[in-house]
Scaffold this motif. Structure first.
Motif, PDB file in Angstrom:
ATOM      1  N   MET A 144      43.611  34.432  28.899  1.00 37.84           N
ATOM      2  CA  MET A 144      44.845  35.182  29.175  1.00 37.84           C
ATOM      3  C   MET A 144      45.084  36.249  28.106  1.00 37.84           C
ATOM      4  O   MET A 144      45.448  37.389  28.413  1.00 37.84           O
ATOM      5  N   ALA A 145      44.878  35.874  26.847  1.00 39.25           N
ATOM      6  CA  ALA A 145      45.073  36.822  25.752  1.00 39.25           C
ATOM      7  C   ALA A 145      44.111  37.999  25.894  1.00 39.25           C
ATOM      8  O   ALA A 145      44.516  39.168  25.813  1.00 39.25           O
ATOM      9  N   ASN A 146      42.845  37.693  26.162  1.00 38.16           N
ATOM     10  CA  ASN A 146      41.847  38.751  26.296  1.00 38.16           C
ATOM     11  C   ASN A 146      42.140  39.673  27.487  1.00 38.16           C
ATOM     12  O   ASN A 146      41.732  40.826  27.479  1.00 38.16           O
ATOM     13  N   ALA A 147      42.844  39.158  28.466  1.00 36.57           N
ATOM     14  CA  ALA A 147      43.242  39.990  29.618  1.00 36.57           C
ATOM     15  C   ALA A 147      44.583  40.693  29.344  1.00 36.57           C
ATOM     16  O   ALA A 147      45.146  41.311  30.239  1.00 36.57           O
ATOM     17  N   LEU A 148      45.072  40.584  28.118  1.00 30.39           N
ATOM     18  CA  LEU A 148      46.369  41.171  27.727  1.00 30.39           C
ATOM     19  C   LEU A 148      47.494  40.687  28.631  1.00 30.39           C
ATOM     20  O   LEU A 148      48.379  41.444  29.004  1.00 30.39           O
ATOM     21  N   LYS A 149      47.428  39.415  28.954  1.00 29.63           N
ATOM     22  CA  LYS A 149      48.438  38.806  29.817  1.00 29.63           C
ATOM     23  C   LYS A 149      49.408  37.927  29.037  1.00 29.63           C
ATOM     24  O   LYS A 149      50.159  37.160  29.625  1.00 29.63           O
ATOM     25  N   LEU A 150      49.363  37.983  27.713  1.00 31.43           N
ATOM     26  CA  LEU A 150      50.272  37.145  26.927  1.00 31.43           C
ATOM     27  C   LEU A 150      51.145  38.002  26.022  1.00 31.43           C
ATOM     28  O   LEU A 150      50.646  38.856  25.294  1.00 31.43           O
ATOM     29  N   GLU A 151      52.427  37.712  26.060  1.00 33.70           N
ATOM     30  CA  GLU A 151      53.340  38.351  25.116  1.00 33.70           C
ATOM     31  C   GLU A 151      53.170  37.730  23.735  1.00 33.70           C
ATOM     32  O   GLU A 151      52.641  36.633  23.592  1.00 33.70           O
TER      33      GLU A 151
ATOM     34  N   GLN B 124      56.202  30.521  28.829  1.00 32.93           N
ATOM     35  CA  GLN B 124      57.099  31.457  28.140  1.00 32.93           C
ATOM     36  C   GLN B 124      56.433  32.810  27.906  1.00 32.93           C
ATOM     37  O   GLN B 124      57.090  33.850  27.967  1.00 32.93           O
ATOM     38  N   LEU B 125      55.134  32.826  27.639  1.00 35.46           N
ATOM     39  CA  LEU B 125      54.473  34.055  27.172  1.00 35.46           C
ATOM     40  C   LEU B 125      53.724  34.846  28.239  1.00 35.46           C
ATOM     41  O   LEU B 125      53.411  36.015  28.030  1.00 35.46           O
ATOM     42  N   CYS B 126      53.393  34.196  29.367  1.00 29.83           N
ATOM     43  CA  CYS B 126      52.499  34.870  30.319  1.00 29.83           C
ATOM     44  C   CYS B 126      53.189  36.002  31.068  1.00 29.83           C
ATOM     45  O   CYS B 126      54.340  35.893  31.476  1.00 29.83           O
ATOM     46  N   LEU B 127      52.436  37.072  31.237  1.00 28.71           N
ATOM     47  CA  LEU B 127      52.904  38.277  31.932  1.00 28.71           C
ATOM     48  C   LEU B 127      52.074  38.498  33.180  1.00 28.71           C
ATOM     49  O   LEU B 127      50.875  38.236  33.185  1.00 28.71           O
ATOM     50  N   LYS B 128      52.703  39.041  34.200  1.00 29.33           N
ATOM     51  CA  LYS B 128      51.945  39.481  35.376  1.00 29.33           C
ATOM     52  C   LYS B 128      51.378  40.865  35.072  1.00 29.33           C
ATOM     53  O   LYS B 128      52.123  41.776  34.707  1.00 29.33           O
ATOM     54  N   THR B 129      50.069  41.006  35.148  1.00 28.99           N
ATOM     55  CA  THR B 129      49.458  42.334  34.934  1.00 28.99           C
ATOM     56  C   THR B 129      48.412  42.562  36.018  1.00 28.99           C
ATOM     57  O   THR B 129      48.130  41.681  36.827  1.00 28.99           O
ATOM     58  N   GLU B 130      47.787  43.718  35.962  1.00 30.37           N
ATOM     59  CA  GLU B 130      46.758  44.071  36.948  1.00 30.37           C
ATOM     60  C   GLU B 130      45.379  43.512  36.585  1.00 30.37           C
ATOM     61  O   GLU B 130      44.466  43.563  37.403  1.00 30.37           O
ATOM     62  N   THR B 131      45.234  43.040  35.354  1.00 28.29           N
ATOM     63  CA  THR B 131      43.903  42.619  34.901  1.00 28.29           C
ATOM     64  C   THR B 131      43.417  41.371  35.639  1.00 28.29           C
ATOM     65  O   THR B 131      44.211  40.576  36.125  1.00 28.29           O
ATOM     66  N   LYS B 132      42.097  41.254  35.679  1.00 28.62           N
ATOM     67  CA  LYS B 132      41.470  40.158  36.425  1.00 28.62           C
ATOM     68  C   LYS B 132      40.575  39.309  35.515  1.00 28.62           C
ATOM     69  O   LYS B 132      39.841  39.824  34.687  1.00 28.62           O
ATOM     70  N   ILE B 133      40.678  38.003  35.743  1.00 29.47           N
ATOM     71  CA  ILE B 133      39.896  37.030  34.963  1.00 29.47           C
ATOM     72  C   ILE B 133      38.972  36.264  35.917  1.00 29.47           C
ATOM     73  O   ILE B 133      39.424  35.809  36.962  1.00 29.47           O
ATOM     74  N   VAL B 134      37.708  36.126  35.517  1.00 30.01           N
ATOM     75  CA  VAL B 134      36.795  35.246  36.252  1.00 30.01           C
ATOM     76  C   VAL B 134      36.387  34.100  35.329  1.00 30.01           C
ATOM     77  O   VAL B 134      35.867  34.335  34.228  1.00 30.01           O
ATOM     78  N   LEU B 135      36.674  32.877  35.763  1.00 29.14           N
ATOM     79  CA  LEU B 135      36.252  31.679  35.031  1.00 29.14           C
ATOM     80  C   LEU B 135      35.126  31.016  35.818  1.00 29.14           C
ATOM     81  O   LEU B 135      35.354  30.488  36.913  1.00 29.14           O
ATOM     82  N   VAL B 136      33.911  31.097  35.274  1.00 31.55           N
ATOM     83  CA  VAL B 136      32.770  30.452  35.929  1.00 31.55           C
ATOM     84  C   VAL B 136      32.552  29.092  35.271  1.00 31.55           C
ATOM     85  O   VAL B 136      32.353  29.015  34.056  1.00 31.55           O
TER      86      VAL B 136
END
Lengths: 400, 400
Positions: free
Chosen positions: A389-396, A9-21
């Motif tokens: 996701m929140a830190n990447a500003l990808k959540l409404e 419900q909350l996720c947005l498509k944005t330009e930001t990138k996440i790396v999970l190591v």
């Protein structure tokens, strides 16, 4: 609403990138000097990252629960590992890029050693090499029973995958693998009325296989476990609106990434290869799962020193990843694999989340003890994805 | 899958031994000097244990929720206290080794003092002594109403248990005990259509009882609460594969242990008696629940100094327990009973888990403030059992 529903419900498509190591089996236990692998290792770059980030400890499943790789990774991908389960057979099949069809039932196979009385003396057939396994698998491959085709492929060392393809199959059957030496392989039993055909075919296959294997000592037996079908989880694209890229050299982790709909790209066997792959693909995706197996392997082997070295090797390469300037970077593990335990453990795993908006805490070292005081506190691993996701500003915002 | 289901799936029978020490009402609040009972007490052995262990704080039910003894202990035994409920009447009956039959409905009774208007002036009848209660109970015992036999037995002081035995009973009825002085006892009301017989019989019994009690001032009234039936929880043997031994001198805790299928062994009234019992039984079981009541009693009485003394008494005897060399040792409480509150509190409870594989943290004192920095973090109490089981290497890996 569960977490996946909330994300959807909350996720947005944005330009930001996440790396999970994911440093597999990251967490450890103290050696005689009172320090864990991570506390012993010289990891200045991880420590610097921790200083600028928010840290914490995560429980993969629940306190006290030792996870396998499946639940450990599903939790990191934001799925409740007690709800979302993947059978071992499916994991093995996915890990070798096996093209599973709807209805296929896959089992994990171990080539093993049987004595003259048919008792298991080595569940791994002396860790027979992959080349030999391939030859044996090709001899077992292609048997047909009641119209069901049995496909056998080597995975690595003594491990093979056995896929049953045909009508009316079921995964509700028991293992033939007793998971102990000193016992004979067990017959496969049907778990319910709908799985009698599956059990019968598996047993006929095992009988035929045992004749073929007879001449291949020490790989003169075959044990099957984890009969399973492909699960249907909502995928990363659907849930998180992410174009996710998985970089993992080890089959099972590629398989896990596929189950949640990541694109698994080709990469080499070393960490340098993986980082090169990350660099090459960095413009094409907005989420990267980078898997490092060597930490876990050293822990499983009970090799404290090697685990320390692997951590230091990773630390030296960390600036290469940071240099790509992902908006959010997470470093954690899927579970602990303390060298003193020589296997997976239940112990909480350090986690660091870095990003422009992460509210750094006072933690200035990345290890089990330092992370106790982290700003994230002690969280279930499945909360890490929403945090990333929140830190990447990808959540409404949730609610008005 | 819920936690009990997960435990049932993962638990292994092994040789390792776990000791769970429950210091009832352990947690406290600061006195005028700014220190809690545990922070005031000189407890060098608990502090040393904390130094070598992993510590934390636990919430018995949820933050802010003050538990009774039932939920507090069920949580420590690994049961969700919001799902698994035991009525007060059943607890009292179990605590005196009352032989409950299927269908029995039990209520907790308080002998109380009524004034000439029938108003409650003392809910405990001046804590009438047990011998007097026994005489009164025997006079109330054996009344028959509509074929239902009412059995009355003294418990301790003013407390009695009333068991209704017969056809067509129900536990869906309200209490007669208003739990306040200054009010009259309430009639028992049926909670639904199926419980009208139960309510009617309870009220007839209370009317007859009041005539018998009239001459027994100050114990001239009877209050009933917690009408209940025996619950059916999966037991310790079934869930954890443990042969569990309960050592508790106080009736209710023996009852709680019985509900989850522990073997309740005979013990004396003092801590020394309990430790002697632990020693005598140490080879016969693989799990020990050792209950210390005096901490709670001192807290309930608002006696800060006595609670400090009880903690110090326990601390002096702790080496006797450690000397038995259990593989895993847990010390915690079922809830807080701060002396300044004079009753149970909602406050988080210190917990220490010791074992060879526990990953010690930096906590070097066992008290409320020190445990905040513990490696376990802040956990629901029902996670303590899985942690104890994991540390005793009694849990299989979850998932492949």
């Amino acid at each position: 609403m569960d977490q996946i529903g909330l994300m959807r419900q909350l996720c947005l498509k944005t330009e930001t990138k996440i790396v999970l190591v994911v440093l597999d089996g990251l967490g450890g236990l103290p050696n005689d000097a009172g320090k864990t692998e991570l506390e012993t290792a010289h990891v200045p770059n991880l420590d610097a990252l921790a200083s600028q980030s928010i840290c914490g400890l995560s429980d993969p499943v629940l306190p006290g629960i030792t996870p396998g790789s499946g639940p450990g990774h599903l939790a990191l991908f934001g799925y409740d590992p007690l709800q979302c389960m993947i059978g071992r057979g499916i994991l093995e099949a996915l890990g070798i890029d096996f093209d599973l069809k709807p209805g296929d039932v896959a089992a994990r196979g171990n080539l093993c050693t049987l004595d003259d009385q048919g008792i298991i003396t080595d569940r791994r057939a002396g860790r027979v090499d992959t080349e030999k396994s391939r030859i044996i698998a090709s001899q077992l491959d292609g048997i047909e029973i009641e119209g069901v085709r049995v496909i056998v492929e080597a995975v690595k060392d003594h491990r093979v995958v056995v896929v049953f393809r045909g009508e009316g199959l079921s995964d509700s059957v028991t293992d033939s693998d007793p998971q102990r030496v000193g016992l004979a392989p067990q017959p496969v039993f049907a778990g319910n009325d709908d799985s009698t055909k599956m059990a019968r075919i598996a047993n006929v296959f095992l009988t035929q296989a045992s004749k073929i294997l007879a001449g291949h000592h020490p790989a003169n037996g075959l044990l099957l476990r984890g009969f399973s079908r492909m699960p249907h989880f909502p995928g990363f694209k659907d849930v998180y609106k992410l174009d996710a890229c998985a970089i993992a050299s080890y089959p099972m982790y590629r398989g896990l990434a596929k189950v949640v709909g990541m694109t698994v790209v080709k990469t080499g066997a070393t960490l340098d290869d993986e980082i090169k792959t990350l660099k090459e693909n960095f413009n094409k995706y907005d989420f990267f799962f980078l898997h490092v197996k060597a930490t876990d392997a050293a822990g499983e082997d009970g090799d404290f020193g090697r685990k320390v070295s692997v951590l230091e090797d990773f630390d030296r390469r960390l600036p290469l990843i940071i240099g790509l300037k992902p908006d959010v970077m997470v470093v954690t593990g899927d579970h602990s694999t303390p060298a003193t335990l020589g296997g997976h453990g239940w112990h909480a795993v350090p986690v660091v989340v870095n990003g422009k908006f992460c509210r750094p805490d006072t933690v200035s070292a990345f290890n089990e003890t330092a992370c106790i005081s982290g700003g994230l506190g002690h969280i279930p691993a499945c909360h890490i994805m929403p945090l990333a996701m929140a830190n990447a500003l990808k959540l409404e915002k949730y609610g008005a």
